[in-house]
Design a protein around this motif. Structure first.
Motif, PDB file in Angstrom:
ATOM      1  N   ARG A  98      45.664  37.251  10.483  1.00 56.14           N
ATOM      2  CA  ARG A  98      45.426  38.351   9.551  1.00 56.14           C
ATOM      3  C   ARG A  98      45.646  39.709  10.221  1.00 56.14           C
ATOM      4  O   ARG A  98      46.108  40.650   9.581  1.00 56.14           O
ATOM      5  CB  ARG A  98      44.022  38.251   8.963  1.00 56.14           C
ATOM      6  CG  ARG A  98      43.876  37.052   8.010  1.00 56.14           C
ATOM      7  CD  ARG A  98      42.415  36.805   7.659  1.00 56.14           C
ATOM      8  NE  ARG A  98      41.813  37.970   7.018  1.00 56.14           N
ATOM      9  CZ  ARG A  98      41.947  38.251   5.729  1.00 56.14           C
ATOM     10  NH1 ARG A  98      42.632  37.453   4.955  1.00 56.14           N
ATOM     11  NH2 ARG A  98      41.402  39.331   5.221  1.00 56.14           N
ATOM     12  N   ASN A 105      49.311  40.440  10.324  1.00 56.29           N
ATOM     13  CA  ASN A 105      49.869  40.833   9.034  1.00 56.29           C
ATOM     14  C   ASN A 105      49.215  42.091   8.469  1.00 56.29           C
ATOM     15  O   ASN A 105      49.446  42.457   7.321  1.00 56.29           O
ATOM     16  CB  ASN A 105      49.710  39.679   8.035  1.00 56.29           C
ATOM     17  CG  ASN A 105      50.743  39.722   6.940  1.00 56.29           C
ATOM     18  OD1 ASN A 105      51.794  40.341   7.111  1.00 56.29           O
ATOM     19  ND2 ASN A 105      50.462  39.105   5.826  1.00 56.29           N
ATOM     20  N   GLY A 106      48.373  42.729   9.261  1.00 57.42           N
ATOM     21  CA  GLY A 106      47.798  43.998   8.815  1.00 57.42           C
ATOM     22  C   GLY A 106      46.689  43.860   7.791  1.00 57.42           C
ATOM     23  O   GLY A 106      46.308  44.840   7.157  1.00 57.42           O
ATOM     24  N   LEU A 107      46.175  42.644   7.611  1.00 56.47           N
ATOM     25  CA  LEU A 107      45.082  42.482   6.650  1.00 56.47           C
ATOM     26  C   LEU A 107      43.734  42.802   7.287  1.00 56.47           C
ATOM     27  O   LEU A 107      42.741  42.941   6.593  1.00 56.47           O
ATOM     28  CB  LEU A 107      45.064  41.046   6.090  1.00 56.47           C
ATOM     29  CG  LEU A 107      46.292  40.655   5.265  1.00 56.47           C
ATOM     30  CD1 LEU A 107      46.244  39.180   4.894  1.00 56.47           C
ATOM     31  CD2 LEU A 107      46.395  41.500   4.009  1.00 56.47           C
ATOM     32  N   ASN A 160      48.673  51.947   9.015  1.00 55.14           N
ATOM     33  CA  ASN A 160      48.920  51.750   7.590  1.00 55.14           C
ATOM     34  C   ASN A 160      49.894  52.750   6.984  1.00 55.14           C
ATOM     35  O   ASN A 160      49.863  53.013   5.789  1.00 55.14           O
ATOM     36  CB  ASN A 160      47.592  51.802   6.823  1.00 55.14           C
ATOM     37  CG  ASN A 160      47.153  50.392   6.433  1.00 55.14           C
ATOM     38  OD1 ASN A 160      47.994  49.537   6.162  1.00 55.14           O
ATOM     39  ND2 ASN A 160      45.864  50.158   6.421  1.00 55.14           N
ATOM     40  N   GLN A 190      54.132  49.734   6.875  1.00 54.71           N
ATOM     41  CA  GLN A 190      54.069  48.768   5.769  1.00 54.71           C
ATOM     42  C   GLN A 190      55.444  48.158   5.539  1.00 54.71           C
ATOM     43  O   GLN A 190      55.583  46.969   5.254  1.00 54.71           O
ATOM     44  CB  GLN A 190      53.626  49.456   4.474  1.00 54.71           C
ATOM     45  CG  GLN A 190      52.212  49.992   4.506  1.00 54.71           C
ATOM     46  CD  GLN A 190      51.165  48.932   4.257  1.00 54.71           C
ATOM     47  OE1 GLN A 190      51.435  47.743   4.399  1.00 54.71           O
ATOM     48  NE2 GLN A 190      49.966  49.344   3.904  1.00 54.71           N
ATOM     49  N   ARG A 238      56.323  45.721   8.162  1.00 54.64           N
ATOM     50  CA  ARG A 238      55.521  44.517   8.021  1.00 54.64           C
ATOM     51  C   ARG A 238      56.109  43.527   7.003  1.00 54.64           C
ATOM     52  O   ARG A 238      55.775  42.354   7.017  1.00 54.64           O
ATOM     53  CB  ARG A 238      54.115  44.899   7.608  1.00 54.64           C
ATOM     54  CG  ARG A 238      53.074  44.205   8.411  1.00 54.64           C
ATOM     55  CD  ARG A 238      51.694  44.600   7.957  1.00 54.64           C
ATOM     56  NE  ARG A 238      51.005  45.393   8.955  1.00 54.64           N
ATOM     57  CZ  ARG A 238      50.327  46.494   8.681  1.00 54.64           C
ATOM     58  NH1 ARG A 238      50.263  46.943   7.458  1.00 54.64           N
ATOM     59  NH2 ARG A 238      49.718  47.141   9.642  1.00 54.64           N
ATOM     60  N   GLN A 239      56.983  44.033   6.133  1.00 53.24           N
ATOM     61  CA  GLN A 239      57.638  43.119   5.184  1.00 53.24           C
ATOM     62  C   GLN A 239      58.452  42.059   5.906  1.00 53.24           C
ATOM     63  O   GLN A 239      58.808  41.039   5.332  1.00 53.24           O
ATOM     64  CB  GLN A 239      58.581  43.898   4.265  1.00 53.24           C
ATOM     65  CG  GLN A 239      57.906  44.684   3.193  1.00 53.24           C
ATOM     66  CD  GLN A 239      58.896  45.581   2.488  1.00 53.24           C
ATOM     67  OE1 GLN A 239      60.054  45.233   2.325  1.00 53.24           O
ATOM     68  NE2 GLN A 239      58.453  46.751   2.093  1.00 53.24           N
ATOM     69  N   MET A 291      53.460  35.736   4.934  1.00 53.96           N
ATOM     70  CA  MET A 291      52.254  34.955   5.201  1.00 53.96           C
ATOM     71  C   MET A 291      51.936  34.019   4.041  1.00 53.96           C
ATOM     72  O   MET A 291      52.113  34.364   2.884  1.00 53.96           O
ATOM     73  CB  MET A 291      51.074  35.895   5.438  1.00 53.96           C
ATOM     74  CG  MET A 291      49.778  35.185   5.762  1.00 53.96           C
ATOM     75  SD  MET A 291      48.678  36.237   6.735  1.00 53.96           S
ATOM     76  CE  MET A 291      47.239  35.199   6.861  1.00 53.96           C
TER      77      MET A 291
END
Lengths: 219, 247
Positions: free
Chosen positions: B49, B52-54, B72, B77, B80-81, B85
């Motif tokens: 997580r 994936n930046g969660l 962020n 962002q 991160r694409q 996940m």
């Protein structure tokens, strides 16, 4: 019951129906906008507006529409704002309706699994895209039954408008009874015309309900 | 299989004073399949997580081709694409059909052409044997089918790295196989994957490298043969022993 009396009255009721529907629809449109705005403020916990919104909802949900209408109709002119009875009806309906719609929409939003945000984020969606394509459609589909119920409730509530001399269905019936004492005819027509107004909303509501809920809930 | 695509550098993650991950470093090469295993609560899922930046991280860095993807900003962002996940609970969009689930993000996020995305989406669905379900809604699918759709949904974004977070943990045993087969196929076709799983025989079959995580840190890592046949640490031995039954 006298058939001639009924034939004579019908055009008066048709006119009143038109006015009732007009005020009702404008009021409901206002209620939707107010309710949506309020529910978003509560859902996203917008600072500065949250308390105000909460206060608005509690105030209007917990006082009768009639009292609200009196305040608007007799109070606003004292503040120098002259408004017509019809406009007052629309405003009152929008305000009370907004407080009900807010809670309906908010519960719809809360019902969407929070993990859907993560799912959307992991696909690179922006917060706005997530809200618009993922959260809102699901919230709307859960809100539809409550929304339809509110709409019917609000249209029925228009019957108190006669108290501020809006010439709606109720006013017309009371007027005719007072003038001509044809109570039976006047009241029967009143019931029939309320049904003419509300039955289509109910039927249409269930149809829409079935349609929007199809994806998430059933065949 | 040479260049490093993802580098996790001294990552530290804590919730308040509770440390979840301490000083975790890991380099992932392009095309490499890494399976992360460890006892529950060891921080495996949190690790994915974070990548994936969660989850936000407290210190350290995560580098995608030498560029940090911590934070962020819009730019990050976007970067991160390149990482996709798949979650334990599938998390498909319940109000959209299978095909719409797959095509939504490529169309809206990557602004790709609808016809092109749908064509590709169908090909991908076909690859996992679900082309015939394109117009079904998620609730009409079995758990295994939902998870395969979720995998396709991630693939449709053309990610360079795929993260799998215990994707078979919520499935009935007979559904597990079809999902793992799909993942094996992805591994064979050269995808870079980080997999958290409790399926040991699968881990052994799919992994280029096993990473054993315990109490928030990497305790041991090695090839599947090394790890499963000759675990070096007592903690790994103890963990592996917990999968065996003796009468």
């Amino acid at each position: 019951m006298n058939r001639d009396v009924i034939v004579e009255y019908v055009p008066l009721y048709v006119e009143a129906l038109g006015r009732t529907v007009h005020i009702g629809l404008v009021g409901i449109l206002g209620a939707i906008l107010l309710g949506l705005g309020s529910s978003l403020i509560l859902y996203f916990q917008v600072k500065g507006f949250r308390r105000l919104t909460r206060a608005y909802i509690e105030l209007f949900r917990n006082t009768p529409l009639l009292v609200q209408l009196f305040f608007l109709y007799f109070g606003l002119p004292k503040l120098g704002l002259r408004i017509t009875a019809d406009f007052c009806g629309m405003l009152g309906l929008a305000l009370i309706g907004g407080s009900y719609m807010a809670e309906t929409f908010r519960s719809g939003l809360e019902a969407v699994d929070r993990i859907q945000f993560e799912s959307a984020k992991s696909l690179g969606m922006s917060p706005w895209q997530t809200f618009f394509y993922v959260i809102l459609p699901q919230a709307v589909s859960t809100s539809v039954p409550g929304f339809v119920a509110n709409m019917i409730f609000l249209l029925k509530e228009t019957s108190v408008f006669s108290a501020i001399s809006v010439m709606d269905l109720m006013f017309t019936a009371k007027d005719l009874i007072g003038m001509e004492y044809k109570t039976m005819e006047a009241l029967t027509l009143l019931v029939v015309f309320y049904l003419i107004m509300l039955l289509p909303v109910s039927v249409l509501g269930s149809l829409v309900e079935r349609r929007v809920r199809y994806g998430s809930y059933g065949d | 299989m040479s260049e490093t695509i993802l580098k996790i550098d001294h990552l530290q993650k804590q919730f308040d004073s509770h440390v979840i991950l301490k000083d975790v470093s890991l380099s992932v090469k392009k095309g490499e399949v890494i399976v992360i295993i460890g006892p529950s609560g060891c921080g495996k899922s949190t690790f994915l997580r974070c990548i994936n930046g969660l989850e936000d991280i407290q210190s350290g860095d995560i580098l995608l081709e030498n560029r940090s993807i911590v934070g962020n900003t819009t730019q990050i962002q976007k970067e991160r694409q390149r990482i996709g996940m798949v979650f334990q609970s599938y998390d498909l969009f319940p109000h959209k059909t299978v095909l719409d689930n797959v095509t939504l993000a490529p169309r809206k996020v990557q602004k790709r052409d609808k016809a092109e995305v749908e064509k590709e989406g169908l090909q991908l669905l076909d690859r996992v044997g679900l082309a015939s379900k394109q117009n079904a809604y998620p609730r009409q699918l079995s758990g295994g089918q939902k998870q395969r759709v979720a995998i396709v949904r991630a693939l449709a974004m053309h990610p360079e790295i795929l993260l799998f977070d215990e994707v078979t943990a919520a499935l009935d045993p007979e559904m597990v196989h079809e999902v793992l087969e799909t993942m094996l196929e992805l591994a064979r076709s050269g995808n870079t994957m980080l997999i958290v799983t409790h399926e040991m025989s699968f881990a052994r079959a799919v992994a280029d490298r096993i990473v054993f995580l315990d109490e928030g840190g990497i305790v041991e890592e090695g090839t599947p043969e090394e790890f499963f046949e000759h675990p070096k640490t007592d903690r790994a031995k103890k963990f592996l022993a917990s999968f065996e039954y003796h009468r």
